[in-house]
Motif scaffolding. Sequence first.
Motif, PDB file in Angstrom:
ATOM      1  N   MET A 167      17.198  64.467  15.191  1.00  0.00           N
ATOM      2  CA  MET A 167      17.380  65.418  16.256  1.00  0.00           C
ATOM      3  C   MET A 167      15.745  65.615  15.338  1.00  0.00           C
ATOM      4  N   VAL A 168      15.075  65.640  16.998  1.00  0.00           N
ATOM      5  CA  VAL A 168      13.078  65.612  17.258  1.00  0.00           C
ATOM      6  C   VAL A 168      13.008  66.857  18.324  1.00  0.00           C
ATOM      7  N   VAL A 169      12.667  68.123  17.598  1.00  0.00           N
ATOM      8  CA  VAL A 169      12.217  69.520  18.415  1.00  0.00           C
ATOM      9  C   VAL A 169      11.000  69.726  18.678  1.00  0.00           C
ATOM     10  N   VAL A 170      10.663  69.700  19.568  1.00  0.00           N
ATOM     11  CA  VAL A 170       9.130  69.968  20.049  1.00  0.00           C
ATOM     12  C   VAL A 170       8.881  70.968  21.110  1.00  0.00           C
ATOM     13  N   ASN A 171       7.800  71.011  21.485  1.00  0.00           N
ATOM     14  CA  ASN A 171       8.129  72.430  22.616  1.00  0.00           C
ATOM     15  C   ASN A 171       8.514  71.801  23.918  1.00  0.00           C
ATOM     16  N   ALA A 172       8.203  73.528  24.513  1.00  0.00           N
ATOM     17  CA  ALA A 172       8.639  73.559  25.970  1.00  0.00           C
ATOM     18  C   ALA A 172       7.980  72.462  26.887  1.00  0.00           C
ATOM     19  N   GLY A 173       8.103  71.858  27.776  1.00  0.00           N
ATOM     20  CA  GLY A 173       7.736  71.027  28.851  1.00  0.00           C
ATOM     21  C   GLY A 173       7.225  69.494  28.035  1.00  0.00           C
ATOM     22  N   MET A 174       8.142  69.409  26.498  1.00  0.00           N
ATOM     23  CA  MET A 174       6.989  67.797  25.475  1.00  0.00           C
ATOM     24  C   MET A 174       8.464  67.329  25.515  1.00  0.00           C
ATOM     25  N   GLY A 175       9.951  67.447  25.912  1.00  0.00           N
ATOM     26  CA  GLY A 175      10.905  65.806  25.401  1.00  0.00           C
ATOM     27  C   GLY A 175      10.159  65.125  26.452  1.00  0.00           C
ATOM     28  N   GLY A 176       9.852  65.177  27.825  1.00  0.00           N
ATOM     29  CA  GLY A 176       9.016  63.617  27.691  1.00  0.00           C
ATOM     30  C   GLY A 176       7.842  62.891  27.325  1.00  0.00           C
ATOM     31  N   ARG A 177       7.207  64.095  27.132  1.00  0.00           N
ATOM     32  CA  ARG A 177       5.971  63.015  26.837  1.00  0.00           C
ATOM     33  C   ARG A 177       5.904  62.754  25.335  1.00  0.00           C
ATOM     34  N   VAL A 178       6.867  63.397  24.667  1.00  0.00           N
ATOM     35  CA  VAL A 178       7.317  62.749  22.888  1.00  0.00           C
ATOM     36  C   VAL A 178       7.834  61.460  22.962  1.00  0.00           C
ATOM     37  N   THR A 179       9.326  61.652  23.815  1.00  0.00           N
ATOM     38  CA  THR A 179      10.068  60.978  24.443  1.00  0.00           C
ATOM     39  C   THR A 179       9.348  59.002  24.656  1.00  0.00           C
ATOM     40  N   GLU A 180       8.463  59.607  25.519  1.00  0.00           N
ATOM     41  CA  GLU A 180       7.648  58.106  25.758  1.00  0.00           C
ATOM     42  C   GLU A 180       6.586  57.644  24.815  1.00  0.00           C
ATOM     43  N   HIS A 181       6.532  58.978  23.974  1.00  0.00           N
ATOM     44  CA  HIS A 181       5.166  58.351  22.964  1.00  0.00           C
ATOM     45  C   HIS A 181       6.245  57.326  21.959  1.00  0.00           C
ATOM     46  N   LEU A 182       7.096  58.002  21.279  1.00  0.00           N
ATOM     47  CA  LEU A 182       8.402  57.175  20.233  1.00  0.00           C
ATOM     48  C   LEU A 182       9.171  56.208  20.680  1.00  0.00           C
ATOM     49  N   LYS A 183       8.763  55.856  22.662  1.00  0.00           N
ATOM     50  CA  LYS A 183      10.146  54.749  23.060  1.00  0.00           C
ATOM     51  C   LYS A 183       8.216  53.396  22.748  1.00  0.00           C
ATOM     52  N   VAL A 184       7.338  53.784  22.981  1.00  0.00           N
ATOM     53  CA  VAL A 184       5.862  52.715  23.209  1.00  0.00           C
ATOM     54  C   VAL A 184       5.799  52.326  22.249  1.00  0.00           C
ATOM     55  N   ARG A 185       6.126  53.515  21.120  1.00  0.00           N
ATOM     56  CA  ARG A 185       5.667  52.555  20.016  1.00  0.00           C
ATOM     57  C   ARG A 185       7.324  52.256  19.131  1.00  0.00           C
ATOM     58  N   SER A 186       7.781  52.079  19.600  1.00  0.00           N
ATOM     59  CA  SER A 186       9.200  51.483  18.598  1.00  0.00           C
ATOM     60  C   SER A 186       8.882  50.551  18.157  1.00  0.00           C
ATOM     61  N   GLY A 187       8.570  49.423  19.796  1.00  0.00           N
ATOM     62  CA  GLY A 187       8.267  48.568  18.931  1.00  0.00           C
ATOM     63  C   GLY A 187       9.778  47.049  18.974  1.00  0.00           C
ATOM     64  N   PRO A 188       9.749  46.069  17.657  1.00  0.00           N
ATOM     65  CA  PRO A 188      11.596  45.753  18.201  1.00  0.00           C
ATOM     66  C   PRO A 188      12.030  46.205  16.996  1.00  0.00           C
ATOM     67  N   ARG A 189      11.157  47.649  17.031  1.00  0.00           N
ATOM     68  CA  ARG A 189      13.008  48.824  15.900  1.00  0.00           C
ATOM     69  C   ARG A 189      14.571  48.683  16.644  1.00  0.00           C
ATOM     70  N   ARG A 190      15.246  48.901  16.634  1.00  0.00           N
ATOM     71  CA  ARG A 190      16.280  49.417  17.418  1.00  0.00           C
ATOM     72  C   ARG A 190      16.708  51.094  16.794  1.00  0.00           C
ATOM     73  N   VAL A 191      16.428  50.765  18.139  1.00  0.00           N
ATOM     74  CA  VAL A 191      15.952  52.598  18.245  1.00  0.00           C
ATOM     75  C   VAL A 191      16.744  52.928  19.327  1.00  0.00           C
ATOM     76  N   GLU A 192      17.566  54.126  19.713  1.00  0.00           N
ATOM     77  CA  GLU A 192      17.855  54.957  21.547  1.00  0.00           C
ATOM     78  C   GLU A 192      17.848  56.153  21.220  1.00  0.00           C
ATOM     79  N   LEU A 193      17.197  56.327  22.361  1.00  0.00           N
ATOM     80  CA  LEU A 193      16.012  57.483  22.300  1.00  0.00           C
ATOM     81  C   LEU A 193      16.750  58.698  23.434  1.00  0.00           C
ATOM     82  N   THR A 194      16.795  59.887  23.411  1.00  0.00           N
ATOM     83  CA  THR A 194      17.875  60.303  24.416  1.00  0.00           C
ATOM     84  C   THR A 194      16.716  61.980  24.647  1.00  0.00           C
ATOM     85  N   ASP A 195      16.581  62.153  25.382  1.00  0.00           N
ATOM     86  CA  ASP A 195      15.226  63.408  25.626  1.00  0.00           C
ATOM     87  C   ASP A 195      16.252  64.564  26.260  1.00  0.00           C
TER      88      ASP A 195
END
Lengths: 133, 425
Positions: free
Chosen positions: B121-149
Amino acid sequence: MKGIDQLIIPDVRYAPDHEWARLEGDRVRVGISDYAQDQLGDIVYVELPRVGDTFERGEVFGTVESVKAVSELYIPVGGEILAVNPALEGSPELVNTDPYHEGWMIDVKPGDLKELDALMSQNAYVRMLKGLD
Amino acid sequence: MPEKTKKTLLHSWHTACGANMADFGGYHMPLWYPAGVKKEHLSVLTNAGIFDTSHMAAIRIEGPGAFDLLQLCFTKNLAACVGKKQSPLKPGKCAYGVFLKDNGEVIDDAIVYQLSGKLYMVVVNAGMGGRVTEHLKVRSGPRRVELTDLTDRLGKMDIQGPAAAKILGKVLANPEKTLQGMSYFSFKGEVGKTTVFGSQVRLVDGIPLLLSRTGYTGEFGFEIFMAPEHIVKAWELIIQSGRDFGLIPCGLAARDSLRTGAVLPLSHQDIGSWPFVNHPWPFALPLNPEGTGFTKKFIGDEALLNIKEPTYTYPFVGYDLRKVSVCAPAVVLDPEGMKIGDVLTCVTDMGIGRHNDRIFSIASPDKPENFHPGGLSCGFVKVKSKLFPGQIVYLRDTIRKIKAIIVEDIRPDRTARRSINEMMA
């Protein structure tokens, strides 16, 4: 947060920058409104002018510092400073607890009492605060 | 920023209590309660305070590629970050770091919690859930991960202050077992696909929690996560049980002055759109022992190693409680009056004062007799060249100029790292 109507008393005149002025004999006593102190939060420091300084209406005569912000104080009636509240140096919180009496800031020898008349009444100030004007 | 200001589930509790409210990070949040900022700040230093932090966002990362993705995106080296031995992060431990862009600028700071082998679990600042989730998604490449904001799916409150463990002792279902062994940056509890669920960690009335020995005040305490539907009940229970220990609700203003005194950055103010180097938070970077390079590859690392025009961020303390306004804005001057930088944060820590040139806190065990601190302005400056602790600078805004000294630390005798056994006794 108190309701606006609870914060504004009838026996003083109000400036748009939230200072109040009250004629007491031949001098005008000045402070900030209960609304202003409520918005500022805990007041921790008040910087006031020296006795004998003179100001034109609207000039900065000091600053009031809360934990949140530093705000400049604008003199609602121009004239010579006759007295500053000595209690505020050690107990700036008086501006929070009793803004219209114990928390007064300066006494002014008014240059022109018409400036006092030009300030807002209780009703006009409340209307301004509620965004009605 | 969201178009419409959001409310946390404690919003009506705050307003009913007479809190002064303001917008922060897209949420309408309490700045202070009727007790006032000063009392709230001091209460956390001497007793305890409780903060509604439900505006903060969390992201759940699950899958065989989760560790690898975090190693790539997060500045802390998760393979070497726990304790003095720098052992790998493991379930029940969390770590502080930041997410950077390729150019080394900060997206946001965060705490990464390892919930189980492949679940974080990654805890970020107010309003940053979407932005950081998107960043992680873009950078995940072929890695098998499930991201939930998990934005707005977690209720969160922080209990901070030396009495925090004693208060939890009254409200936890199994307090001794739960609190036992909880070191700084450890946690207990679980988070499911949507929120905190049936964990072993519960309040007396059965509400499941994720309890984390972390905080944003520099003082001993906990961040507590739960399902949003439980937060009002949990908040009221803790406030009622904490009253005997001097616990009071505290707003964002006290949080800001407490964190500054503790030399903790505010994201997007003290860290932000400039490279994340030469600052008081080197522990957030995977620096090698010599400090000359990094112990892992991560996004932004090359940029941080090849800075063309460096800036330097330092903590400072003033000589009385008067501050300058950073919105004015305020600039940093050297003793000759040359502008050398900008003021990032300037607040007043009302719990500290100078005595014979040394700064004491009201919580200092060796404070002078009859010590009544007047408070000291403090914060962070960002300058164009290196400064050293002890150097004098002047900070100027449109209203005034104040003298300040560059320091390594601000409020002394903080309690954040005290042992849990000591704080339960």
